[in-house]
Design a protein around this motif. Structure first.
Motif, PDB file in Angstrom:
ATOM      1  N   ASP B 194       0.819  -1.208   0.000  1.00  0.00           N
ATOM      2  CA  ASP B 194       0.000   0.000   0.000  1.00  0.00           C
ATOM      3  C   ASP B 194       0.858   1.267   0.000  1.00  0.00           C
ATOM      4  O   ASP B 194       0.552   2.241  -0.682  1.00  0.00           O
ATOM      5  CB  ASP B 194      -0.923   0.026   1.226  1.00  0.00           C
ATOM      6  N   ALA B 235      -1.288   2.086   6.470  1.00  0.00           N
ATOM      7  CA  ALA B 235      -2.196   1.867   5.335  1.00  0.00           C
ATOM      8  C   ALA B 235      -3.252   2.975   5.292  1.00  0.00           C
ATOM      9  O   ALA B 235      -3.588   3.504   4.224  1.00  0.00           O
ATOM     10  CB  ALA B 235      -2.856   0.493   5.459  1.00  0.00           C
ATOM     11  N   LYS B 240      -5.291   3.875   1.923  1.00  0.00           N
ATOM     12  CA  LYS B 240      -5.664   2.554   1.420  1.00  0.00           C
ATOM     13  C   LYS B 240      -6.574   1.794   2.377  1.00  0.00           C
ATOM     14  O   LYS B 240      -7.014   0.701   2.073  1.00  0.00           O
ATOM     15  CB  LYS B 240      -4.409   1.708   1.193  1.00  0.00           C
ATOM     16  N   SER B 241      -6.793   2.360   3.526  1.00  0.00           N
ATOM     17  CA  SER B 241      -7.530   1.601   4.539  1.00  0.00           C
ATOM     18  C   SER B 241      -8.999   2.000   4.555  1.00  0.00           C
ATOM     19  O   SER B 241      -9.418   2.912   3.848  1.00  0.00           O
ATOM     20  CB  SER B 241      -6.911   1.860   5.916  1.00  0.00           C
TER      21      SER B 241
END
Lengths: 258, 258
Positions: B194, B235, B240-241
């Motif tokens: 990520d 992340a 990206k989370s």
């Protein structure tokens, strides 16, 4: 390469000259020679330190002095910081005996430091942060606070023993073999009869007693020679031996015993 | 029954008050409480002794004083006399570590004494004759003479450890099991992708590196929680989370680390 030469004792803000000198002596006793002081007491009595160092003044004279723990341990791969039983992170500590083999192993190739706080309280959290390992010296809960020089001694002692350089003084005292022991028991049996310490009825029982007494520990050839000399002399004194005074033998045994 | 309560330290002709006080402190640190002085220096500075004893003044105050070694050890079954590396009979000596279990065993039922000579030279032959065992403290040939208080400390330390009363402070840090470690490695693998630390081609090789780094030592469940929290947060920071800021998790992990 002596691993102890790669291990330094780091004293953070030490206060008393007497302790400093005692530490030098303890280090030299145990073959540890590198001493680093971090911000020692400006009033440190170095005259007293010299007095207590005695024949370890070389360690006192070759000490380094720096102004931070970071500087004292910067080049070290392993840093063991000492902390009391009640210190923070105490649940992660090891004893000097547990940790010493690890420090000696690292010191074969790397620089290693053992860090001690000042006499009045231990290391601060900031001073402890460079530690890779924490170390607590065993002591009773009744009085767990050790004198600084005593703490350094115990750490150096464990390092010295872990370095396996100590060879206990040993002269060889060969243990008496069975044939020699039996010759000795025969002589004693006869002597006990000659001096009428016991009679034929009781002699076997008595000899079991003497076998027990002399079988309890290590009996060297020199020891057995002394005991045989004694039996010969007692038999002679009781008028039961050959004409010659066996005292010369006894003297020789006495020499052997030294 | 505490065997240490049956073991006495016998100081023969001690000279300095500072050493006497340090000895009391060292004894109390290690749970040894009985002190006997044989003909101490008539000029002994007991004020200095009190100063060095600190919280072990009870040992100083309850000391016995006698006029001969025979009187000091008369009721003892086992008497260990200390002698230097160069002393007479040195080839028969044992180290404190070798001898301590024997002394503790005897002290379960009998009185035991450890006898130390004065600071300036060791015990005389007459004073040594009551010894059942001889004891030499390991030290380097370069400087084998220990300070008296240091010598007493090392003997008491070995006796205390041999008595097996020391329980190292231990909180339980459960080691992370494989399933937890694998969950952590999965999270890290995804996080490394990520944040573009590495790509799909190199990720397996990189993960082997991280497995090696984290496999080298003990990794507790709390440690793994910290490391997983970090991965989630990185992340999240990289966008990206899931929507929720996982910092709350990280804070929880921080609590766990204490």
């Amino acid at each position: 390469m002596d691993p102890l030469a790669n291990i330094r004792m780091v004293l953070v803000r030490p206060i008393y000259g007497g302790n400093l000198g005692s530490i030098c002596r303890a280090m030299k006793n145990m073959g540890v020679t590198r001493l680093v002081l971090v911000n020692p007491n400006p009033e440190m009595d170095f005259g007293e330190a010299q007095k207590y160092a005695l024949h370890a003044n070389d360690i006192l004279e070759t000490r380094s002095q720096v102004t931070s723990v970071e500087e004292a341990v910067g080049d070290c791969a392993v840093v063991a910081a000492t902390t009391g039983l009640k210190g923070l992170y105490r649940s992660h500590t090891k004893t000097p005996r547990e940790l010493a083999p690890r420090l000696i192993e690292s010191a074969q190739q790397h620089q290693v430091a053992v860090v001690f706080g000042p006499e009045n309280h231990g290391l601060s959290n900031e001073e402890m942060q460079f530690a890779t390992h924490l170390l607590t010296i065993p002591s009773t809960p009744a009085y767990s606070s050790l004198n600084l020089a005593q703490a350094v001694m115990l750490c150096c002692y464990e390092l010295y023993l872990a370095s396996e350089q100590y060879a206990p003084p040993q002269e060889f005292h060969p243990e008496a073999p069975v044939v020699m022991r039996e010759r000795f028991f025969d002589l004693w049996r006869q002597m006990l009869l000659d001096i009428k310490f016991c009679d034929q009825v009781k002699i076997d029982h008595m000899m079991m007693g003497f076998r027990r007494i002399f079988g309890r520990g290590y009996l060297s050839e020199a020891d057995v020679n002394i005991l045989m000399g004694l039996a010969r002399q007692a038999a002679w004194a009781a008028g039961k031996s050959a004409a010659k005074d066996p005292a010369a033998d006894a003297k020789r045994a006495d020499e052997l015993a030294k």
